[in-house]
Write an enzyme that holds these catalytic residues in place. Structure first.
Site, PDB file in Angstrom:
ATOM      1  N   TYR A 137       0.825  -1.207   0.000  1.00 42.16           N
ATOM      2  CA  TYR A 137       0.000   0.000   0.000  1.00 42.16           C
ATOM      3  C   TYR A 137       0.863   1.263   0.000  1.00 42.16           C
ATOM      4  O   TYR A 137       0.431   2.308   0.445  1.00 42.16           O
ATOM      5  CB  TYR A 137      -0.946   0.006   1.202  1.00 42.16           C
ATOM      6  CG  TYR A 137      -2.054  -1.024   1.141  1.00 42.16           C
ATOM      7  CD1 TYR A 137      -2.066  -2.008   0.164  1.00 42.16           C
ATOM      8  CD2 TYR A 137      -3.096  -1.002   2.050  1.00 42.16           C
ATOM      9  CE1 TYR A 137      -3.063  -2.957   0.110  1.00 42.16           C
ATOM     10  CE2 TYR A 137      -4.104  -1.951   2.008  1.00 42.16           C
ATOM     11  CZ  TYR A 137      -4.085  -2.924   1.035  1.00 42.16           C
ATOM     12  OH  TYR A 137      -5.085  -3.855   0.984  1.00 42.16           O
ATOM     13  N   LYS A 154       4.539 -14.391   4.389  1.00 41.43           N
ATOM     14  CA  LYS A 154       4.636 -15.281   3.223  1.00 41.43           C
ATOM     15  C   LYS A 154       6.107 -15.309   2.820  1.00 41.43           C
ATOM     16  O   LYS A 154       6.475 -15.110   1.651  1.00 41.43           O
ATOM     17  CB  LYS A 154       3.731 -14.731   2.098  1.00 41.43           C
ATOM     18  CG  LYS A 154       3.556 -15.655   0.937  1.00 41.43           C
ATOM     19  CD  LYS A 154       2.511 -16.720   1.141  1.00 41.43           C
ATOM     20  CE  LYS A 154       2.493 -17.696  -0.006  1.00 41.43           C
ATOM     21  NZ  LYS A 154       1.615 -18.856   0.197  1.00 41.43           N
ATOM     22  N   ASP A 212      -1.697 -17.822   4.058  1.00 41.87           N
ATOM     23  CA  ASP A 212      -2.802 -18.636   3.524  1.00 41.87           C
ATOM     24  C   ASP A 212      -3.242 -19.690   4.541  1.00 41.87           C
ATOM     25  O   ASP A 212      -4.442 -19.914   4.756  1.00 41.87           O
ATOM     26  CB  ASP A 212      -2.436 -19.274   2.172  1.00 41.87           C
ATOM     27  CG  ASP A 212      -1.007 -19.783   2.106  1.00 41.87           C
ATOM     28  OD1 ASP A 212      -0.200 -19.401   2.967  1.00 41.87           O
ATOM     29  OD2 ASP A 212      -0.690 -20.575   1.201  1.00 41.87           O
ATOM     30  N   ASP A 255      -5.235  -6.016   6.093  1.00 43.64           N
ATOM     31  CA  ASP A 255      -6.477  -5.489   5.534  1.00 43.64           C
ATOM     32  C   ASP A 255      -7.444  -6.642   5.265  1.00 43.64           C
ATOM     33  O   ASP A 255      -8.616  -6.617   5.644  1.00 43.64           O
ATOM     34  CB  ASP A 255      -6.138  -4.750   4.230  1.00 43.64           C
ATOM     35  CG  ASP A 255      -7.266  -3.858   3.768  1.00 43.64           C
ATOM     36  OD1 ASP A 255      -8.249  -3.714   4.515  1.00 43.64           O
ATOM     37  OD2 ASP A 255      -7.168  -3.318   2.657  1.00 43.64           O
TER      38      ASP A 255
END
Ligand code: NAI
Length: 332
Positions: free
Chosen positions: A124, A171, A204, A228
């Site tokens: 972002y 990740k 995930d 988010d």
């Protein structure tokens, strides 16, 4: 003592839920002088800018704001006012406590977790461009400084609130450098908080575990994009966007706001659920050191859901925003 607080009603249902929240705060007896500032679509029309300088100046002066949601045009138009505010005020920590409320139907019980989201960088950062026609590139920025301070925030929060575990969501198996740096920074900070357990979970797998065993999570710290997405997922665990509060906190100022957006589909109809913003205001009272008033506001909300059938449309009822607010004020 009276607090001066910036009030940004925002777009869509923003003015309706901020007005409801103001009424509830007035009923607590805590003296608040509101400094009203417009940002969002109305400000863009009136002043030619969705986030005029005096909005930022007001929050910097008062060091605290209560804010309604502000809409962001998709794929065009002005840059997100939320992102602008978070960057300009360096509100680097987004705090979202997610807890069941008795009386609100949910598939899960025992959910009591807190999302701590890095608010200033990651994907972002607003750095994107067309490389050549047909190929776009977005830059994901991860710095050791921002990763370390969000980790510090999460562990300090865990310690101050008797939380036992911080899970770092990442990740780093795929984004070895960027998420690797984030993970490494959290690991380093965790060593100074021996009394808090640390666990590591890939984003995930985290999403899957959250919808299977949400009660196993405590504090979760993560970057901007994961935060988010998982904030909305977690809101869904306890009854939806209408009931989850939030805060954006920096070293100098803090802005309190709900997780939900401006809900254009129900704006102006008087049916929005003000619970999320009222609970955000309870977080604000806590931040101000008004612990008793904060607890009373939260208990009043809980009492309405536990002891009455007053519900807004998002929770299957037909109460208006005003009727729901009246019930909360009565419970107070
Ligand atoms: P949204 O949260 O505004 O709405 C999603 C769904 O939830 C809608 O059906 C809406 O009616 C419902 N909903 C949300 N809050 C509710 C409430 N308090 N009471 C009852 N129902 C509620 O998300 P959406 O539609 O994706 O975004 C709309 C606009 O809000 C967009 O322009 C987006 O950029 C902006 N937004 C702003 C945020 C902020 O200011 N912090 C956060 C999220 C979105």
């Amino acid at each position: 003592m009276s607090y001066v607080i910036t009030l940004i009603p925002g777009d869509g249902i923003g003015p309706e839920v901020t007005e409801a929240t103001r009424e509830v705060l007035a009923a607590t007896g805590v003296a608040i002088e509101w400094e009203l500032r417009e940002a969002g679509a109305a400000a863009a029309e009136q002043h030619g800018h969705p986030c005029p300088d005096d909005v930022i100046a007001s929050v910097q002066r008062n060091r605290i704001a209560l804010k309604g949601p502000i809409g962001t045009p998709i794929g065009r138009g002005f840059r997100s006012v939320n992102v602008t505010l978070r960057k300009a005020l360096d509100l680097y920590a987004c705090l979202r406590p997610v807890k069941n409320i008795e009386g609100i139907a949910s598939r899960f019980s025992g959910v009591d977790l807190v999302i701590v989201r890095e608010n200033t960088e990651g994907l972002y950062s607003g750095l994107e461009h067309m490389v050549v026609p047909g190929v776009a590139e977005s830059l994901k920025i991860v710095s050791e400084r921002a990763s370390t301070r969000i980790a510090e925030f999460a562990f300090r929060y865990a310690r101050a609130n008797n939380r036992r575990r911080v899970s770092v969501v990442h990740k780093a198996n795929i984004m070895k450098l960027s998420d690797g740096l984030f993970l490494d920074s959290v690991r380093k900070v965790s060593r100074r908080y021996a009394e808090v357990d640390t666990s590591e979970v890939i984003v995930d797998a985290c999403a899957m575990q959250l919808v299977r065993f949400p009660e196993r999570f405590d504090v979760l710290v993560m970057d901007n994009l994961y935060g988010d997405i998982l904030s909305d997922l977690c809101a869904g665990l306890v009854g939806g966007l209408g009931v989850v509060p939030g805060a954006n906190i920096g070293d100098e100022c803090a802005v309190f706001e709900a997780v939900h957006g401006s809900a254009p589909d129900i704006a102006g109809k008087g049916v929005a659920n003000p619970t999320a913003l009222i609970l955000s205001a309870a977080l604000m009272l806590q931040y101000l050191g008004e612990r008793e008033a904060s607890a009373r506001v939260e208990q009043a909300i809980r009492k309405v859901y536990r002891d009455t059938t007053v519900r807004t449309g998002d929770l299957g009822g037909n109460a208006t925003t005003v009727e729901f607010t009246r019930a909360v004020v009565q419970a107070l």
